[in-house]
Write an enzyme that holds these catalytic residues in place. Sequence first.
Site, mmCIF file in Angstrom:
data_model
loop_
_atom_site.group_PDB
_atom_site.id
_atom_site.type_symbol
_atom_site.label_atom_id
_atom_site.label_comp_id
_atom_site.label_asym_id
_atom_site.label_seq_id
_atom_site.Cartn_x
_atom_site.Cartn_y
_atom_site.Cartn_z
ATOM 1 N N GLY A 34 0.690 -1.200 0.031
ATOM 2 C CA GLY A 34 0.008 0.035 0.082
ATOM 3 C C GLY A 34 0.904 1.203 -0.027
ATOM 4 N N VAL B 143 1.418 3.626 2.644
ATOM 5 C CA VAL B 143 2.425 3.770 3.527
ATOM 6 C C VAL B 143 3.566 2.597 3.639
ATOM 7 C CG1 VAL B 143 2.459 3.710 6.137
ATOM 8 C CG2 VAL B 143 0.750 4.870 4.784
ATOM 9 N N SER C 269 -1.885 -9.000 1.779
ATOM 10 C CA SER C 269 -3.320 -9.739 1.854
ATOM 11 C C SER C 269 -2.901 -11.055 1.215
ATOM 12 C CB SER C 269 -4.237 -9.037 1.321
ATOM 13 O OG SER C 269 -4.117 -9.108 0.050
ATOM 14 N N ARG D 236 -4.532 -11.628 -1.534
ATOM 15 C CA ARG D 236 -4.467 -11.586 -2.528
ATOM 16 C C ARG D 236 -3.218 -11.379 -3.217
ATOM 17 N NH1 ARG D 236 -8.362 -8.294 -0.330
ATOM 18 N NH2 ARG D 236 -6.936 -6.708 -0.053
ATOM 19 N N SER D 237 -2.021 -10.812 -2.479
ATOM 20 C CA SER D 237 -0.856 -10.558 -2.776
ATOM 21 C C SER D 237 0.287 -11.817 -2.421
ATOM 22 C CB SER D 237 -0.244 -9.223 -2.094
ATOM 23 O OG SER D 237 -1.292 -8.268 -2.502
ATOM 24 N N CYS E 36 -2.248 11.041 10.459
ATOM 25 C CA CYS E 36 -1.168 11.885 9.766
ATOM 26 C C CYS E 36 -1.533 13.437 10.157
ATOM 27 C CB CYS E 36 -1.298 11.717 8.472
ATOM 28 S SG CYS E 36 -2.802 11.203 7.583
ATOM 29 N N SER F 21 -2.867 11.425 -1.133
ATOM 30 C CA SER F 21 -2.059 9.909 -0.671
ATOM 31 C C SER F 21 -2.517 9.643 0.656
ATOM 32 C CB SER F 21 -0.560 10.136 -0.800
ATOM 33 O OG SER F 21 -0.340 11.364 -0.055
ATOM 34 N N GLY F 22 -3.166 10.463 1.517
ATOM 35 C CA GLY F 22 -3.571 10.128 2.836
ATOM 36 C C GLY F 22 -4.757 9.040 2.984
ATOM 37 N N HIS G 8 -0.142 17.419 4.307
ATOM 38 C CA HIS G 8 -1.239 17.919 4.679
ATOM 39 C C HIS G 8 -0.887 19.366 5.473
ATOM 40 C CE1 HIS G 8 -2.896 14.094 4.060
ATOM 41 N NE2 HIS G 8 -2.851 13.536 5.577
ATOM 42 N N THR H 43 2.881 10.743 4.231
ATOM 43 C CA THR H 43 3.235 9.277 4.358
ATOM 44 C C THR H 43 4.497 9.197 4.903
ATOM 45 O OG1 THR H 43 4.074 9.332 2.223
ATOM 46 C CG2 THR H 43 1.681 8.464 2.593
HETATM 47 N N1 LIG Z 1 -1.807 7.172 3.715
HETATM 48 C C1 LIG Z 1 -1.518 7.914 4.617
HETATM 49 O O1 LIG Z 1 -1.100 9.231 4.701
HETATM 50 C C2 LIG Z 1 -1.649 7.238 6.499
HETATM 51 C C3 LIG Z 1 -0.957 8.069 7.261
HETATM 52 C C4 LIG Z 1 -1.234 7.786 8.671
HETATM 53 C C5 LIG Z 1 -1.760 6.289 8.938
HETATM 54 N N2 LIG Z 1 -2.215 5.592 7.851
HETATM 55 C C6 LIG Z 1 -2.785 4.411 8.026
HETATM 56 O O2 LIG Z 1 -1.951 3.460 7.533
HETATM 57 C C7 LIG Z 1 -2.800 2.072 7.080
HETATM 58 C C8 LIG Z 1 -2.160 1.843 5.679
HETATM 59 O O3 LIG Z 1 -2.675 2.949 4.862
HETATM 60 P P1 LIG Z 1 -2.608 2.955 3.393
HETATM 61 O O4 LIG Z 1 -2.864 4.497 2.968
HETATM 62 O O5 LIG Z 1 -1.217 2.692 2.946
HETATM 63 O O6 LIG Z 1 -3.579 2.035 2.583
HETATM 64 P P2 LIG Z 1 -3.745 1.300 1.348
HETATM 65 O O7 LIG Z 1 -2.782 1.975 0.440
HETATM 66 O O8 LIG Z 1 -4.999 0.780 1.163
HETATM 67 O O9 LIG Z 1 -2.768 -0.089 1.588
HETATM 68 C C9 LIG Z 1 -3.572 -0.922 2.595
HETATM 69 C C10 LIG Z 1 -2.655 -2.470 2.927
HETATM 70 O O10 LIG Z 1 -3.175 -3.335 3.773
HETATM 71 C C11 LIG Z 1 -3.334 -4.419 3.031
HETATM 72 N N3 LIG Z 1 -4.287 -5.339 3.481
HETATM 73 C C12 LIG Z 1 -5.569 -4.975 3.057
HETATM 74 N N4 LIG Z 1 -6.501 -6.256 3.517
HETATM 75 C C13 LIG Z 1 -5.673 -7.027 4.074
HETATM 76 C C14 LIG Z 1 -5.816 -8.232 4.702
HETATM 77 N N5 LIG Z 1 -7.173 -8.646 4.784
HETATM 78 N N6 LIG Z 1 -4.701 -8.968 5.256
HETATM 79 C C15 LIG Z 1 -3.491 -8.422 5.159
HETATM 80 N N7 LIG Z 1 -3.043 -7.176 4.407
HETATM 81 C C16 LIG Z 1 -4.283 -6.383 4.042
HETATM 82 C C17 LIG Z 1 -2.953 -4.323 1.490
HETATM 83 O O11 LIG Z 1 -2.302 -5.592 0.938
HETATM 84 P P3 LIG Z 1 -2.812 -5.774 -0.569
HETATM 85 O O12 LIG Z 1 -2.188 -5.045 -1.597
HETATM 86 O O13 LIG Z 1 -2.463 -7.177 -0.714
HETATM 87 O O14 LIG Z 1 -4.465 -5.703 -0.628
HETATM 88 C C18 LIG Z 1 -2.160 -3.003 1.508
HETATM 89 O O15 LIG Z 1 -0.765 -3.620 1.594
HETATM 90 C C19 LIG Z 1 -4.184 2.561 7.459
HETATM 91 O O16 LIG Z 1 -4.378 1.848 8.792
HETATM 92 C C20 LIG Z 1 -4.172 4.019 7.545
HETATM 93 O O17 LIG Z 1 -5.404 4.283 7.994
HETATM 94 C C21 LIG Z 1 -2.222 5.961 6.590
#
Ligand SMILES: NC(=O)c1ccc[n+]([C@@H]2O[C@H](COP(=O)([O-])OP(=O)(O)OC[C@H]3O[C@@H](n4cnc5c(N)ncnc54)[C@H](OP(=O)(O)O)[C@@H]3O)[C@@H](O)[C@H]2O)c1
Length: 362
Positions: free
Chosen positions: A23, A25, A47, A49-50, A159, A189-190, A252, A338
Amino acid sequence: MKTPALPRKRKAKWPVAVLGATGAVGQMFVRLLADHPWFELRELAASERSAGKKYGDVTRWLEGAPPPAAVMSRRVIACDPGVVTAPIVFSALDATVAGEVEAAFAHAGKFVLSNAKNFRMEPDVPLVIPEVNGDHLALIDGQRRKRGWSGAIVTNANCSATVAVVALAPLHQKFGIKQLFLSTMQAVSGAGYPGVPSLDILGNVIPYIADEEPKLEREMLKLLGAYADGEIIDATFKVSAHTNRVPVEHGHTICMTIGFEEKPTPEAAIQTMREWKGFAATEGLPTRPEHPLVVTDALDRPQPKRDVSAGGGMTVTVGRVRRDAVLDLRMVALGHNTVRGAAGGSVLNAELLAVNGALDSA
Ligand SMILES: NC(=O)c1ccc[n+]([C@@H]2O[C@H](COP(=O)([O-])OP(=O)(O)OC[C@H]3O[C@@H](n4cnc5c(N)ncnc54)[C@H](OP(=O)(O)O)[C@@H]3O)[C@@H](O)[C@H]2O)c1
């Protein structure tokens, strides 16, 4: 990045894994850990899937040069503590699964550094921005006793909460915040990948991010709270947040209006922020920027386009510090969501734990 020697006479790097490595992050973790002086990126998990596929085949690399071919060709494994061998795991898991998976890893004796919201507000779980409240890591001993696990969970904050709190911490420490209004302009990207559909966000502003406002308000009070006798006493000021999604890639931006117990002039507030060094134990850590907080005098800054990468994405930039006719002061803060608000903050947490001795057995 500086390359300090391994701490505490450690002979080899700590093996680490990333959960949710595919993902937005997760990719940032891979980037920050690929060449880290203390941590060796051993495993990439995601997951079902991957799992079993090559990292490069299931990851749509989002920015900059992709990691070395050796990383891209590595097989993704399942987020299963029986499969992941590394004793330290960085979690970038979706919140729908993070609670159960992270608890399973902590039960299996792993040190979990989480970006997900699930455990942040648990009283026995540290919610940490190292330069602000690194002392809250002391909650870990009580967490282990209470939950009966030999591992641990340490979280970093939402974030936007992270960006706001880095800017506010020196002011709260010196002048005492009484009231706070904040309005965010949050990058796409958040929302992770693929996130908000392009036709919803291009040329648009969305004045709603699910669950974001209460999260931001709650987490700020815990982050700015005090550790005493095994618990955190939350800060008690009143806070009101508006959160908006804007068509910016990274960074942000947060407009804040602040009322204080002891009212500083804008000049005193600026001086206080400029002199702030943060929690002393973080100085010299590989991911800590020389200046976690910078105040600009430019009238039209900070801007995501120009300031988001300050300090390698770990510096929060503040500008437009001025008097306010309703409360006391107004200002704008900007930080990379991120990096500072996610993966970079987590890696810095791990570095602080490493110098504290908390990772000696890992
Ligand atoms: N983006 C930001 O700026 C930010 C900042 C602070 C905190 N966060 C938090 O950080 C976390 C990740 O955010 P993101 O933005 O990187 O989200 P994202 O791009 O949607 O990535 C999600 C990740 O979780 C994995 N995943 C989903 N379902 C799963 C399952 N059932 N079992 C195992 N792995 C699974 C996905 O794997 P697959 O590719 O295999 O589906 C992917 O690697 C979230 O909790 C978010 O709230 C994000």
